[in-house]
Scaffold this active site. Structure first.
Site, PDB file in Angstrom:
ATOM      1  N   ARG A 334      48.801  35.234  26.769  1.00 51.50           N
ATOM      2  CA  ARG A 334      48.765  33.761  26.295  1.00 51.50           C
ATOM      3  C   ARG A 334      49.953  33.102  27.031  1.00 51.50           C
ATOM      4  O   ARG A 334      50.956  33.725  27.360  1.00 51.50           O
ATOM      5  CB  ARG A 334      49.183  33.943  24.658  1.00 51.50           C
ATOM      6  CG  ARG A 334      48.232  34.686  23.892  1.00 51.50           C
ATOM      7  CD  ARG A 334      48.490  34.629  22.565  1.00 51.50           C
ATOM      8  NE  ARG A 334      47.594  35.285  21.684  1.00 51.50           N
ATOM      9  CZ  ARG A 334      47.562  35.697  20.258  1.00 51.50           C
ATOM     10  NH1 ARG A 334      48.420  35.025  19.483  1.00 51.50           N
ATOM     11  NH2 ARG A 334      46.527  36.431  19.788  1.00 51.50           N
ATOM     12  N   GLU A 353      43.968  46.181  17.703  1.00 46.75           N
ATOM     13  CA  GLU A 353      43.243  45.306  16.809  1.00 46.75           C
ATOM     14  C   GLU A 353      41.977  46.125  15.996  1.00 46.75           C
ATOM     15  O   GLU A 353      41.159  45.884  16.739  1.00 46.75           O
ATOM     16  CB  GLU A 353      42.839  44.077  17.508  1.00 46.75           C
ATOM     17  CG  GLU A 353      42.157  43.089  16.312  1.00 46.75           C
ATOM     18  CD  GLU A 353      41.868  41.452  16.974  1.00 46.75           C
ATOM     19  OE1 GLU A 353      42.605  41.331  17.864  1.00 46.75           O
ATOM     20  OE2 GLU A 353      41.438  40.877  15.960  1.00 46.75           O
ATOM     21  N   ARG A 469      56.204  43.703  19.199  1.00 51.77           N
ATOM     22  CA  ARG A 469      56.950  43.415  18.110  1.00 51.77           C
ATOM     23  C   ARG A 469      57.219  44.530  17.126  1.00 51.77           C
ATOM     24  O   ARG A 469      58.375  44.439  16.417  1.00 51.77           O
ATOM     25  CB  ARG A 469      56.125  42.521  17.272  1.00 51.77           C
ATOM     26  CG  ARG A 469      55.527  41.202  18.026  1.00 51.77           C
ATOM     27  CD  ARG A 469      56.160  40.103  17.558  1.00 51.77           C
ATOM     28  NE  ARG A 469      56.144  38.628  18.355  1.00 51.77           N
ATOM     29  CZ  ARG A 469      55.290  37.546  18.063  1.00 51.77           C
ATOM     30  NH1 ARG A 469      55.019  37.467  16.739  1.00 51.77           N
ATOM     31  NH2 ARG A 469      55.102  36.547  18.648  1.00 51.77           N
TER      32      ARG A 469
HETATM   33  P1  ATP Z   1      53.225  33.834  16.538  1.00 49.13           P
HETATM   34  O1  ATP Z   1      52.891  32.816  15.497  1.00 49.13           O
HETATM   35  O2  ATP Z   1      54.447  34.669  16.596  1.00 49.13           O
HETATM   36  O3  ATP Z   1      52.863  33.186  17.700  1.00 49.13           O
HETATM   37  P2  ATP Z   1      50.180  34.376  16.259  1.00 49.13           P
HETATM   38  O4  ATP Z   1      49.781  33.877  14.674  1.00 49.13           O
HETATM   39  O5  ATP Z   1      50.029  33.592  17.355  1.00 49.13           O
HETATM   40  O6  ATP Z   1      51.804  34.814  16.487  1.00 49.13           O
HETATM   41  P3  ATP Z   1      48.173  36.185  16.249  1.00 49.13           P
HETATM   42  O7  ATP Z   1      47.156  35.578  17.120  1.00 49.13           O
HETATM   43  O8  ATP Z   1      47.900  36.089  14.816  1.00 49.13           O
HETATM   44  O9  ATP Z   1      49.650  35.578  16.313  1.00 49.13           O
HETATM   45  O10 ATP Z   1      48.210  37.744  16.698  1.00 49.13           O
HETATM   46  C1  ATP Z   1      48.663  38.684  15.947  1.00 49.13           C
HETATM   47  C2  ATP Z   1      49.632  39.412  16.383  1.00 49.13           C
HETATM   48  O11 ATP Z   1      49.805  39.445  17.727  1.00 49.13           O
HETATM   49  C3  ATP Z   1      51.083  38.915  16.104  1.00 49.13           C
HETATM   50  O12 ATP Z   1      51.495  39.458  14.661  1.00 49.13           O
HETATM   51  C4  ATP Z   1      52.236  39.753  16.980  1.00 49.13           C
HETATM   52  O13 ATP Z   1      52.426  40.995  16.608  1.00 49.13           O
HETATM   53  C5  ATP Z   1      51.213  39.754  18.087  1.00 49.13           C
HETATM   54  N1  ATP Z   1      51.632  38.621  19.094  1.00 49.13           N
HETATM   55  C6  ATP Z   1      51.145  37.190  19.260  1.00 49.13           C
HETATM   56  N2  ATP Z   1      51.583  36.369  20.121  1.00 49.13           N
HETATM   57  C7  ATP Z   1      52.538  37.311  20.829  1.00 49.13           C
HETATM   58  C8  ATP Z   1      53.497  37.155  21.787  1.00 49.13           C
HETATM   59  N3  ATP Z   1      53.556  35.988  22.564  1.00 49.13           N
HETATM   60  N4  ATP Z   1      54.135  38.169  22.224  1.00 49.13           N
HETATM   61  C9  ATP Z   1      54.124  39.462  21.615  1.00 49.13           C
HETATM   62  N5  ATP Z   1      53.322  39.581  20.589  1.00 49.13           N
HETATM   63  C10 ATP Z   1      52.513  38.752  20.045  1.00 49.13           C
HETATM   64 ZN    ZN Z   2      41.283  38.919  15.553  1.00 50.64          ZN
HETATM   65 MG    MG Z   3      51.102  32.390  18.684  1.00 50.41          MG
END
Ligand code: ATP
Ligand code: ZN
Ligand code: MG
Length: 503
Positions: A334, A353, A469
């Site tokens: 990302r 996942e 995390r």
């Molecule tokens: P955030 O709000 O912290 O950006 P997200 O809502 O974008 O997280 P999801 O797409 O729901 O995250 O992804 C689920 C999990 O993936 C998160 O709970 C976290 O453990 C992990 N995650 C998401 N973005 C990151 C990142 N940039 N670096 C490390 N881990 C991440």
């Molecule tokens: Zn998903």
């Molecule tokens: Mg995010």
């Protein structure tokens, strides 16, 4: 009238017999309007004229949009003129298309659209007018989609600033913490990790990698395997088509890493490039642009979209449900930009996942089981201070009982797991870290990918276990001395590799 469509038809010849045309156009228009509007509304052909090989006409309607009638009319005209005069309709376009609709609210600031248009509001009623729309726009319902987009933008403006609904579910049990430092800083000091060769990526040396894999082992042995999840192995690249179906492409285009392919692998075509690298010791960007095509896919953003793709168009037998699988192969990418921080928010991260499909009852039961297993891991194995919250983007709240106060009605939606990070300050004022989540999304994705159950409704959901995390949360609370770590974790961890000494 609500909707006015002024169109131009181009005929294959201008040598028309006008006497025949008049009754034909009137009849074909009224039949087409009646058929395509049906009981939903009324419409009429308010004017028409012929000039050389062009027919211009205006259709008006109330209660339904007139472009389907126009297309039906063009089809009939072509058939009948073809039969009687050997003339066909070659092209059709909208000169002007005006629609009036309830926008669900009044906008707070101007609303933009990517096609030439004018948009005006009288209270909550919008009048949207396009000029010069091609046939494709009419066949493909662009105007209806633009109307939906305006409604969506008005709604989003109403929620601006309150991005996410948050309500505490499982409060944290207070713990004493030995950790006081930012774990990434500490790992850097110990040379356990190194900031990667490109943005937001990290290299984990043996000690950090060992702890990271320990987290993965714990998640598999304590959560996924006992609950009967099977592993799948999926590709790293997602197609645009998949991300269009999940809505990610329209929702997050600025967060993707895009992948492109070379236009050729013929060494002769690459000769100038390789020669320039040898002579200049630089990357010849202009030459590279010439030899690499536009992006053709996206690096995995989350694993579930490709898992849904795997199941697309298939029917799952009752015996296969609930289907419980997980991927740990595809790496999530990302573009976090300004948000990057240490190992907690990176551009390339590793998630397990789990994805689950089943009847609504099966998924609610599975969610309970997952919540229990996760609680066991965070309380007993990792001994963390953690809490859960019910979260949902504000603009989604009206549907599916999302964000409702009554816990029993919380069926579809997301539960975030958050951990207290002592180095960020006190519990009340510092930002806690979302270290994983768990969702049930109803039939959103099973519908989008046409996945069916042998009988009854099929729902799905997923949970994102973020290993970076889990690791940073653990080190932030438990510190770096293994003697301070919970015994169950130490069992999983075994002996740590000896740190690499750099001189
Ligand atoms: P955030 O709000 O912290 O950006 P997200 O809502 O974008 O997280 P999801 O797409 O729901 O995250 O992804 C689920 C999990 O993936 C998160 O709970 C976290 O453990 C992990 N995650 C998401 N973005 C990151 C990142 N940039 N670096 C490390 N881990 C991440
Ligand atoms: Zn998903
Ligand atoms: Mg995010």
């Amino acid at each position: 009238m609500e909707n006015v469509l002024e169109a131009e038809l181009t005929l294959s010849s201008s040598s028309l017999e006008r006497g025949l045309l008049e009754p034909l156009v009137d009849r074909v228009a009224s039949e087409a309007l009646q058929r395509s509007l049906g009981a939903r509304g009324t419409g009429s052909l308010s004017s028409w004229a012929v000039n050389g090989d062009r027919i211009t006409l205006t259709l008006e309607s109330e209660g339904g949009r007139p472009h389907q009638a126009l297309l039906a009319m063009v089809r009939r005209l072509s058939e009948e003129l073809g039969r009687s005069q050997k003339i066909g309709v070659r092209a059709v376009r909208a000169l002007r298309y005006r629609v009036r609709f309830a926008a669900g609210g009044a906008p707070q600031k101007p609303i933009s659209l990517p096609l030439p248009h004018t948009l005006a509001f009288e209270g909550e009623t919008a009048t949207l007018e396009f000029t010069d729309l091609p046939e494709e726009a009419l066949r493909d319902n662009w105007v209806d989609r633009a109307v939906q987009l305006v409604v969506e933008k008005v709604k989003r403006q109403g929620y601006a600033g309150k991005e996410q609904y948050w309500s505490l579910l499982h409060p944290a049990s207070r713990k004493e913490h030995v950790g006081t430092h930012d774990p990434t800083e500490e790992m850097l000091k110990r040379s356990w990790v190194r900031n990667g060769p490109t943005k937001g990526k990290w290299f984990l040396g043996p000690t950090a990698a060992h702890l990271f894999r320990t987290m993965e082992r714990i998640a598999r042995r304590e959560v996924l395997e006992p609950l009967g999840f099977w592993e799948v192995v999926q590709p790293h690249l997602d197609s645009f088509e998949i991300l269009q179906k999940t809505g990610h492409l329209e929702g997050l285009p600025g967060e993707f890493y895009y992948a492109a392919e070379p236009t050729t692998r013929d060494p002769a075509q690459w000769e100038t490039f390789t020669d320039l690298v040898k002579i200049t010791h630089r990357v010849p960007m202009e030459e590279l642009k010439r030899l690499v095509g536009p992006p053709s896919s996206v690096l995995c953003y989350a694993q579930c979209p490709t898992i849904y793709w795997w199941l697309s168009g298939r029917t799952l037998s009752a015996d296969s449900l609930p289907l419980k699988i997980y991927d740990r192969t595809a790496v999530s990418n990302r573009y976090e930009s300004g948000g990057r921080h240490g190992l907690e928010r990176v551009d390339e991260f590793h998630r397990l996942e789990p994805v689950y499909l089943g009847t609504p009852e099966q998924l609610l039961a599975l969610r309970e089981a997952l919540l229990k297993r996760y609680a066991h891991v965070f309380d007993t194995v990792l001994d963390l201070e953690w809490r859960t919250a019910w979260v949902t983007p504000f603009y989604l709240q009206q549907s599916g009982g999302v964000g409702v106060e009554d816990v029993k009605e919380r069926v579809k939606g997301t539960i975030d797991y958050e951990a207290y990070l002592p180095y960020r300050g006190d519990r009340e004022h510092s930002e806690w870290l979302e270290f994983q989540n768990l969702s049930i999304v109803g039939d959103k994705y099973t519908k989008a990918f046409t996945i069916r159950a042998q009988k009854g409704e099929l729902w799905s959901g997923c949970s994102g276990i973020g290993l970076e995390r889990w690791l940073t949360t653990f080190l932030a609370q438990k510190g770096f001395n293994p003697a301070d770590w919970p015994s169950k974790f130490r069992e999983y961890c075994g002996e740590l590799p000896t740190d690499v000494e750099f001189l």
